[in-house]
Write a protein that holds these residues in place. Structure first.
Motif, mmCIF file in Angstrom:
data_model
loop_
_atom_site.group_PDB
_atom_site.id
_atom_site.type_symbol
_atom_site.label_atom_id
_atom_site.label_comp_id
_atom_site.label_asym_id
_atom_site.label_seq_id
_atom_site.Cartn_x
_atom_site.Cartn_y
_atom_site.Cartn_z
ATOM 1 N N ILE A 71 22.073 64.308 -32.165
ATOM 2 C CA ILE A 71 22.834 63.276 -32.868
ATOM 3 C C ILE A 71 21.842 62.295 -33.481
ATOM 4 C CG2 ILE A 71 24.562 61.447 -32.661
ATOM 5 C CD1 ILE A 71 25.619 64.287 -32.197
ATOM 6 N N LEU A 72 21.844 62.223 -34.808
ATOM 7 C CA LEU A 72 20.905 61.334 -35.489
ATOM 8 C C LEU A 72 21.228 59.877 -35.194
ATOM 9 C CD1 LEU A 72 20.746 63.153 -38.943
ATOM 10 C CD2 LEU A 72 18.932 63.074 -37.224
ATOM 11 N N VAL A 73 20.194 59.107 -34.935
ATOM 12 C CA VAL A 73 20.323 57.680 -34.677
ATOM 13 C C VAL A 73 19.754 56.938 -35.876
ATOM 14 C CG1 VAL A 73 19.752 55.777 -33.135
ATOM 15 C CG2 VAL A 73 20.069 58.088 -32.202
ATOM 16 N N ASP A 74 20.549 56.038 -36.431
ATOM 17 C CA ASP A 74 20.123 55.288 -37.619
ATOM 18 C C ASP A 74 19.176 54.178 -37.182
ATOM 19 O OD1 ASP A 74 19.842 54.254 -40.113
ATOM 20 O OD2 ASP A 74 21.829 53.321 -40.202
ATOM 21 N N THR A 75 17.889 54.493 -37.197
ATOM 22 C CA THR A 75 16.868 53.565 -36.719
ATOM 23 C C THR A 75 15.839 53.349 -37.816
ATOM 24 O OG1 THR A 75 17.131 54.475 -34.489
ATOM 25 C CG2 THR A 75 15.167 53.152 -34.904
ATOM 26 N N PRO A 76 15.487 52.105 -38.124
ATOM 27 C CA PRO A 76 14.431 51.870 -39.110
ATOM 28 C C PRO A 76 13.138 52.551 -38.680
ATOM 29 C CG PRO A 76 15.561 49.815 -38.557
ATOM 30 C CD PRO A 76 16.036 50.845 -37.583
ATOM 31 N N GLN A 77 12.414 53.087 -39.655
ATOM 32 C CA GLN A 77 11.169 53.777 -39.337
ATOM 33 C C GLN A 77 10.204 52.819 -38.670
ATOM 34 O OE1 GLN A 77 9.720 56.581 -42.054
ATOM 35 N NE2 GLN A 77 7.624 56.600 -41.279
ATOM 36 N N ARG A 78 9.572 53.305 -37.628
ATOM 37 C CA ARG A 78 8.542 52.507 -36.968
ATOM 38 C C ARG A 78 7.246 53.296 -36.940
ATOM 39 N NH1 ARG A 78 7.237 52.661 -31.450
ATOM 40 N NH2 ARG A 78 8.229 54.296 -30.196
ATOM 41 N N PRO A 79 6.123 52.600 -36.878
ATOM 42 C CA PRO A 79 4.837 53.296 -36.927
ATOM 43 C C PRO A 79 4.668 54.233 -35.743
ATOM 44 C CG PRO A 79 4.574 50.932 -37.296
ATOM 45 C CD PRO A 79 5.975 51.140 -36.838
ATOM 46 N N CYS A 80 3.966 55.306 -35.967
ATOM 47 C CA CYS A 80 3.611 56.219 -34.891
ATOM 48 C C CYS A 80 2.587 55.526 -33.984
ATOM 49 C CB CYS A 80 3.024 57.499 -35.468
ATOM 50 S SG CYS A 80 2.613 58.748 -34.240
ATOM 51 N N PRO A 81 2.801 55.546 -32.681
ATOM 52 C CA PRO A 81 1.830 54.898 -31.782
ATOM 53 C C PRO A 81 0.429 55.477 -31.952
ATOM 54 C CG PRO A 81 3.843 55.473 -30.595
ATOM 55 C CD PRO A 81 3.953 56.111 -31.936
ATOM 56 N N ASP A 82 -0.573 54.622 -31.791
ATOM 57 C CA ASP A 82 -1.965 55.045 -31.966
ATOM 58 C C ASP A 82 -2.310 56.223 -31.058
ATOM 59 O OD1 ASP A 82 -2.312 53.055 -33.817
ATOM 60 O OD2 ASP A 82 -3.299 51.663 -32.432
ATOM 61 N N SER A 83 -1.750 56.222 -29.838
ATOM 62 C CA SER A 83 -2.086 57.265 -28.870
ATOM 63 C C SER A 83 -1.653 58.643 -29.341
ATOM 64 C CB SER A 83 -1.431 56.957 -27.521
ATOM 65 O OG SER A 83 -0.013 56.865 -27.663
ATOM 66 N N ARG A 101 12.064 60.492 -37.423
ATOM 67 C CA ARG A 101 13.404 60.981 -37.083
ATOM 68 C C ARG A 101 13.701 60.589 -35.633
ATOM 69 N NH1 ARG A 101 16.061 66.486 -35.964
ATOM 70 N NH2 ARG A 101 17.790 66.639 -37.452
ATOM 71 N N HIS A 102 14.856 59.971 -35.436
ATOM 72 C CA HIS A 102 15.270 59.512 -34.103
ATOM 73 C C HIS A 102 16.597 60.180 -33.781
ATOM 74 C CE1 HIS A 102 16.407 55.861 -31.359
ATOM 75 N NE2 HIS A 102 16.192 56.971 -30.673
ATOM 76 N N VAL A 103 16.651 60.925 -32.677
ATOM 77 C CA VAL A 103 17.873 61.629 -32.301
ATOM 78 C C VAL A 103 18.131 61.446 -30.813
ATOM 79 C CG1 VAL A 103 17.532 63.386 -34.090
ATOM 80 C CG2 VAL A 103 16.788 63.849 -31.743
ATOM 81 N N ARG A 104 19.368 61.715 -30.433
ATOM 82 C CA ARG A 104 19.725 61.874 -29.027
ATOM 83 C C ARG A 104 20.177 63.307 -28.833
ATOM 84 N NH1 ARG A 104 21.911 56.330 -29.681
ATOM 85 N NH2 ARG A 104 20.350 54.994 -28.714
ATOM 86 N N LEU A 105 19.588 64.006 -27.877
ATOM 87 C CA LEU A 105 19.973 65.372 -27.579
ATOM 88 C C LEU A 105 21.112 65.345 -26.572
ATOM 89 C CD1 LEU A 105 16.554 67.252 -27.348
ATOM 90 C CD2 LEU A 105 18.131 67.099 -29.270
ATOM 91 N N MET A 106 22.218 65.985 -26.949
ATOM 92 C CA MET A 106 23.437 65.904 -26.158
ATOM 93 C C MET A 106 23.908 67.277 -25.730
ATOM 94 S SD MET A 106 25.593 62.862 -28.004
ATOM 95 C CE MET A 106 26.650 62.764 -26.542
ATOM 96 N N ASP A 114 16.560 60.914 -25.359
ATOM 97 C CA ASP A 114 16.397 60.128 -26.580
ATOM 98 C C ASP A 114 15.025 60.486 -27.124
ATOM 99 O OD1 ASP A 114 17.485 57.380 -27.989
ATOM 100 O OD2 ASP A 114 15.294 57.445 -27.926
ATOM 101 N N ALA A 115 14.979 61.006 -28.352
ATOM 102 C CA ALA A 115 13.730 61.552 -28.884
ATOM 103 C C ALA A 115 13.358 60.907 -30.209
ATOM 104 C CB ALA A 115 13.856 63.067 -29.064
#
Length: 226
Positions: A71-83, A101-106, A114-115
């Motif tokens: 299930i796609l989650v409408d989330t503003p893009q955030r930077p990829c963590p440095d790690s 891309r932000h989703v919840r696997l159901m 939450d991925a």
């Protein structure tokens, strides 16, 4: 690298069939270890969760139907963590080359994870990019034809059903009341690669206690009351 972090249990939004007894806490610990091991030793979290859902009868619908959907989650893009970004071998345009891309696997009505995913569309096929942009197909299923592999970066244990140091002290008998499971149980950070080693994406997956939303096995002589 696996990092174990102790977090106190907190109330779960799901009704629990598990009780605050030593046998139930031991069984939950075994189940949590089983799920963690399965996720850490396979390349596709989606396939692992589908197998878990079917094995523990969490999935509805026909046996042939996909057990897990994104299930796609409408989330503003955030930077990829440095790690994680350091493992992606980004092209010249750097962070701008990444898509978020932000989703919840159901599984049915249960949110299993939450991925968050940062991927490089130029390293995927047009068909894969269309599926990721226009459908709720899980990432692992969308890019399955690439025969990708998974490199673990960090694994965290967010909850333990047993108290810290339980192996050196008597396990508390517990209250026998309904056990509130922690909403979040595991968190994995990983990078996916093509067979030739070229990185495709970085993921942060946080797993929930919904994976244990099934009744515990019966104990001989109903020992869970003790």
């Amino acid at each position: 690298m696996q990092k174990i972090r102790s977090v106190s249990p907190s109330a779960s939004a799901l009704p629990s069939a598990w009780r605050d007894t030593a046998p139930h806490r031991l069984m939950l610990t075994a189940l949590l270890n089983m799920l963690d091991n399965a996720l850490l030793t396979t390349d596709s979290a989606t396939r692992t969760l589908e197998h878990w859902c079917r094995t523990h009868h969490l999935a509805g619908g026909t046996p042939a139907a996909p057990a897990v959907r994104a299930i796609l989650v409408d989330t503003p893009q955030r930077p990829c963590p440095d790690s994680l970004r350091v493992h992606l071998a980004l092209p010249a345009q750097g962070e701008k080359a990444l898509r978020y891309r932000h989703v919840r696997l159901m599984c049915g009505s249960l949110v299993l994870s939450d991925a968050e995913n940062w991927y490089l569309p130029e390293r995927l096929t047009a068909k894969m990019n269309t599926a990721l942009e226009t459908t709720d197909t899980p990432f692992g299923r969308a890019i399955a034809d690439l025969a990708f592999t998974r490199q673990l970066v960090v694994a965290e244990r967010l909850w333990s059903p047993l108290p810290q140091g339980w192996e050196n002290t008597p396990i508390p008998a517990g209250t026998g009341e309904t056990l509130d499971l922690a909403p979040q149980t595991l968190r994995h950070q990983a990078v996916l690669h093509q067979p030739d080693g070229l990185p495709l994406s970085a993921v942060i997956e946080t797993y929930t206690s919904a994976a244990f939303h099934f009744p515990p096995p019966d104990m001989p002589d109903d020992q869970t009351k003790n």
